[in-house]
Write a protein that holds these residues in place. Sequence first.
Motif, mmCIF file in Angstrom:
data_model
loop_
_atom_site.group_PDB
_atom_site.id
_atom_site.type_symbol
_atom_site.label_atom_id
_atom_site.label_comp_id
_atom_site.label_asym_id
_atom_site.label_seq_id
_atom_site.Cartn_x
_atom_site.Cartn_y
_atom_site.Cartn_z
ATOM 1 N N ARG A 70 -4.046 -16.285 6.726
ATOM 2 C CA ARG A 70 -2.834 -16.938 7.248
ATOM 3 C C ARG A 70 -1.564 -16.340 6.657
ATOM 4 N NH1 ARG A 70 -2.702 -22.251 5.590
ATOM 5 N NH2 ARG A 70 -0.845 -22.470 6.851
ATOM 6 N N PHE A 71 -1.674 -15.792 5.444
ATOM 7 C CA PHE A 71 -0.519 -15.211 4.761
ATOM 8 C C PHE A 71 -0.914 -13.887 4.118
ATOM 9 C CE2 PHE A 71 0.409 -19.754 4.689
ATOM 10 C CZ PHE A 71 1.738 -19.787 5.080
ATOM 11 N N ILE A 72 0.038 -12.955 4.113
ATOM 12 C CA ILE A 72 -0.107 -11.687 3.389
ATOM 13 C C ILE A 72 0.950 -11.687 2.293
ATOM 14 C CG2 ILE A 72 -0.014 -9.179 3.507
ATOM 15 C CD1 ILE A 72 -0.697 -9.377 6.481
ATOM 16 N N HIS A 73 0.536 -11.395 1.070
ATOM 17 C CA HIS A 73 1.438 -11.374 -0.079
ATOM 18 C C HIS A 73 1.639 -9.936 -0.554
ATOM 19 C CE1 HIS A 73 1.237 -15.775 -0.981
ATOM 20 N NE2 HIS A 73 0.167 -15.652 -0.218
ATOM 21 N N ALA A 74 2.862 -9.622 -0.913
ATOM 22 C CA ALA A 74 3.203 -8.314 -1.475
ATOM 23 C C ALA A 74 3.974 -8.546 -2.768
ATOM 24 C CB ALA A 74 4.065 -7.520 -0.499
ATOM 25 N N VAL A 75 3.563 -7.870 -3.821
ATOM 26 C CA VAL A 75 4.258 -7.956 -5.107
ATOM 27 C C VAL A 75 4.819 -6.566 -5.395
ATOM 28 C CG1 VAL A 75 4.055 -8.515 -7.540
ATOM 29 C CG2 VAL A 75 2.695 -9.788 -5.864
ATOM 30 N N ILE A 76 6.158 -6.477 -5.457
ATOM 31 C CA ILE A 76 6.852 -5.198 -5.527
ATOM 32 C C ILE A 76 7.710 -5.140 -6.778
ATOM 33 C CG2 ILE A 76 8.415 -3.642 -4.266
ATOM 34 C CD1 ILE A 76 7.297 -6.477 -2.284
ATOM 35 N N ARG A 77 7.727 -3.992 -7.428
ATOM 36 C CA ARG A 77 8.640 -3.825 -8.569
ATOM 37 C C ARG A 77 10.069 -4.107 -8.108
ATOM 38 N NH1 ARG A 77 7.040 1.478 -12.090
ATOM 39 N NH2 ARG A 77 9.211 1.214 -12.697
ATOM 40 N N ALA A 78 10.796 -4.875 -8.914
ATOM 41 C CA ALA A 78 12.153 -5.282 -8.539
ATOM 42 C C ALA A 78 13.074 -4.081 -8.326
ATOM 43 C CB ALA A 78 12.730 -6.232 -9.587
ATOM 44 N N GLY A 79 12.818 -2.977 -8.990
ATOM 45 C CA GLY A 79 13.644 -1.789 -8.853
ATOM 46 C C GLY A 79 13.245 -0.886 -7.697
ATOM 47 N N ASN A 80 12.208 -1.250 -6.953
ATOM 48 C CA ASN A 80 11.707 -0.437 -5.846
ATOM 49 C C ASN A 80 12.436 -0.835 -4.564
ATOM 50 O OD1 ASN A 80 10.291 0.839 -3.822
ATOM 51 N ND2 ASN A 80 8.279 0.103 -4.457
ATOM 52 N N GLU A 81 13.644 -0.324 -4.405
ATOM 53 C CA GLU A 81 14.481 -0.689 -3.257
ATOM 54 C C GLU A 81 13.819 -0.339 -1.923
ATOM 55 O OE1 GLU A 81 17.168 -2.533 -3.246
ATOM 56 O OE2 GLU A 81 17.091 -2.697 -5.423
ATOM 57 N N SER A 82 13.158 0.817 -1.848
ATOM 58 C CA SER A 82 12.526 1.190 -0.574
ATOM 59 C C SER A 82 11.365 0.262 -0.253
ATOM 60 C CB SER A 82 12.080 2.651 -0.592
ATOM 61 O OG SER A 82 11.080 2.862 -1.580
ATOM 62 N N GLY A 83 10.577 -0.106 -1.248
ATOM 63 C CA GLY A 83 9.474 -1.038 -1.024
ATOM 64 C C GLY A 83 9.960 -2.420 -0.630
ATOM 65 N N LEU A 84 10.988 -2.891 -1.316
ATOM 66 C CA LEU A 84 11.558 -4.200 -0.981
ATOM 67 C C LEU A 84 12.111 -4.202 0.439
ATOM 68 C CD1 LEU A 84 13.336 -4.946 -4.371
ATOM 69 C CD2 LEU A 84 11.345 -6.160 -3.449
ATOM 70 N N SER A 85 12.807 -3.132 0.807
ATOM 71 C CA SER A 85 13.359 -3.018 2.165
ATOM 72 C C SER A 85 12.252 -2.950 3.209
ATOM 73 C CB SER A 85 14.238 -1.772 2.289
ATOM 74 O OG SER A 85 15.368 -1.888 1.480
ATOM 75 N N TYR A 86 11.203 -2.202 2.897
ATOM 76 C CA TYR A 86 10.085 -2.073 3.828
ATOM 77 C C TYR A 86 9.498 -3.443 4.156
ATOM 78 C CZ TYR A 86 5.357 -1.362 5.522
ATOM 79 O OH TYR A 86 4.205 -1.445 6.258
ATOM 80 N N TYR A 87 9.141 -4.201 3.128
ATOM 81 C CA TYR A 87 8.518 -5.503 3.370
ATOM 82 C C TYR A 87 9.500 -6.484 4.006
ATOM 83 C CZ TYR A 87 4.295 -3.944 1.033
ATOM 84 O OH TYR A 87 3.154 -3.270 0.714
#
Length: 160
Positions: free
Chosen positions: A112-129
């Motif tokens: 029902r849910f997908i979780h992503a845990v991203i390094r706070a400094g990973n701007e490209s990863g944060l933007s992607y998700y």
Amino acid sequence: MSLHIRQAGPLDASQMADLLNEIISIGGTTAYVNPVSASKLRDWMAQDNAIWQVAENDKGEILGFQWIQDHPDLPETDCDIASFVKVGAVGLGVGSKLFEKTKVVAKQHGYRFIHAVIRAGNESGLSYYQSRGFENYRRLKDVALDNGMIVDKIWKRYEL
């Protein structure tokens, strides 16, 4: 360029390890800080409820991969996700196509849910998700990586 998304298999592990190790060597985006071997990836792929997808071009070159899997900190209805796109292939739609397929297989698996845990400094990863529709769920402060580095992580969640 044509892009094909398919289920990953053990024979893909070498290319995937090379792709991930290049990202690790650059540093700053993934929580992985130590190189991984093809054998290690094959072991991860063989774990229960691990669902892996690869994106490849017409020549069979893997341009990215993504996997979802149960996580001990999550309920049975939720899974964790990891995504990696080859250095130099960002912006070509690799991540978008991978996530479209991952959503389908996650629903088929009953998540029902997908979780992503991203390094706070990973701007490209944060933007992607964020661009996929993930919402901020919580912030994890002072998380130690395998090399001892302390980082904050942003936990995002996507409702299927």
